[in-house]
Design an enzyme around this catalytic site. Structure first.
Site, mmCIF file in Angstrom:
data_model
loop_
_atom_site.group_PDB
_atom_site.id
_atom_site.type_symbol
_atom_site.label_atom_id
_atom_site.label_comp_id
_atom_site.label_asym_id
_atom_site.label_seq_id
_atom_site.Cartn_x
_atom_site.Cartn_y
_atom_site.Cartn_z
ATOM 1 N N SER A 198 47.540 39.639 47.377
ATOM 2 C CA SER A 198 47.565 38.214 47.692
ATOM 3 C C SER A 198 47.210 37.400 46.456
ATOM 4 O O SER A 198 47.502 37.817 45.339
ATOM 5 C CB SER A 198 46.624 37.905 48.850
ATOM 6 O OG SER A 198 46.919 36.635 49.373
ATOM 7 N N HIS B 62 35.492 39.646 43.586
ATOM 8 C CA HIS B 62 34.105 39.576 43.131
ATOM 9 C C HIS B 62 33.752 38.135 42.757
ATOM 10 O O HIS B 62 34.633 37.284 42.592
ATOM 11 C CB HIS B 62 33.897 40.513 41.937
ATOM 12 C CG HIS B 62 34.116 41.947 42.277
ATOM 13 N ND1 HIS B 62 33.111 42.880 42.286
ATOM 14 C CD2 HIS B 62 35.253 42.637 42.636
ATOM 15 C CE1 HIS B 62 33.597 44.070 42.620
ATOM 16 N NE2 HIS B 62 34.903 43.936 42.844
ATOM 17 N N ASP C 180 41.516 41.819 39.646
ATOM 18 C CA ASP C 180 42.585 42.286 38.774
ATOM 19 C C ASP C 180 43.828 41.497 39.168
ATOM 20 O O ASP C 180 44.216 41.508 40.349
ATOM 21 C CB ASP C 180 42.871 43.773 38.995
ATOM 22 C CG ASP C 180 41.804 44.697 38.429
ATOM 23 O OD1 ASP C 180 40.762 44.204 37.964
ATOM 24 O OD2 ASP C 180 42.012 45.924 38.474
#
Length: 262
Positions: free
Chosen positions: A227, A142, A86
């Site tokens: 980050s 992911h 995200d």
């Protein structure tokens, strides 16, 4: 003058020992009392979390929370490259002769970003995406493709902020910060998933056990705070989606474009 002062203060505060202290606090049971305030301060959608807030034992457990199953569907289209996180896309475009041009006003070379790896040659005229995770975001990373992990590298470095101020006013943050790089082979070529540490990130961790063969959307790693992830696509293997990428807010599993053979 003010910009110089802020830059100097950031330089002084961006030391690994400060991140270690921050990380130790976030891992302690004493940090549990700050979870609800942290969630409220950053308007985090706590209803998406895998567990109720009361079940997280430390602030770090909440930082690295999983989501309830099914909340991030993975685009399964043939050849689709999906977002690994995200994030807000703060940089996107073609790599020209090994250079990433104008990420918040600064240029980067693939050679420095990949720590002079021999694999640099694969990306000299490829495509790049810079995905920034704010403290509000889900912090697990992911896999953007289905494929095989062919190499991993950890690069020690600083922990400068990777927010808008850091990228604009600190010198070459993406190539000076700590990085964890995963190279994945997929049917159309190779992708480099560059995980960039940041201020107050005590570490970047791979999930355990880490499989060699990965399916698109599998958990790969996680940040212990917000980050940035930089995706690098090999020369002539990627076409971005038509509705634009730069400045878009994306969710993990969302299609970013199409991978194809040369």
């Amino acid at each position: 003058m003010m910009k110089w002062l802020l830059r100097s203060m950031t330089e002084l505060s961006s030391r690994k020992w400060i991140s270690r202290i921050t990380g130790k606090l976030a891992h302690s049971s004493a940090s549990r009392r700050f979870i609800s305030r942290f969630a409220a301060a950053y308007s985090i959608k706590t209803e998406e979390a895998e567990m109720p807030l009361s079940q997280y034992k430390t602030l770090n457990e909440f930082f690295t929370r999983r989501l309830k199953p099914g909340l991030r569907p993975i685009h399964e289209g043939t050849g689709a490259l999906v977002s690994p996180v995200d994030a807000l896309i703060t940089g996107a475009g073609e790599i020209t002769s090994g250079t990433i041009v104008n990420v918040k006003g600064q240029d980067y070379t693939i050679d420095e970003l990949l720590n002079r790896s021999p694999r640099t040659a694969n990306y000299m005229n490829g495509y790049y995406l810079v995905l920034y995770l704010s403290p509000t975001d889900y912090h697990r990373i992911h896999t953007p493709v289905s494929g095989r992990i062919v190499e991993r590298e950890h690069i020690a470095g600083k922990v400068y902020p990777v927010n808008d101020f850091g990228l604009r006013h600190m010198r070459r943050v993406l190539s000076r910060n700590e990085r964890l790089i995963t190279y994945m082979q997929h049917p159309a070529g190779e992708v480099a998933v560059v995980k960039v540490g940041a201020m107050n990130v005590s570490s970047i961790q791979y999930v355990q056990p880490l499989k060699e063969e990965m399916h698109k959307g599998d958990e790969l790693a996680y940040f212990e705070f917000g980050s940035t992830v930089v995706l690098l696509l090999e020369d002539s293997t990627f076409t971005p989606r038509e509705n634009g990428l730069l400045g878009a807010k994306v969710r993990m599993g969302e299609r970013l474009g199409t991978l194809h053979d040369e």
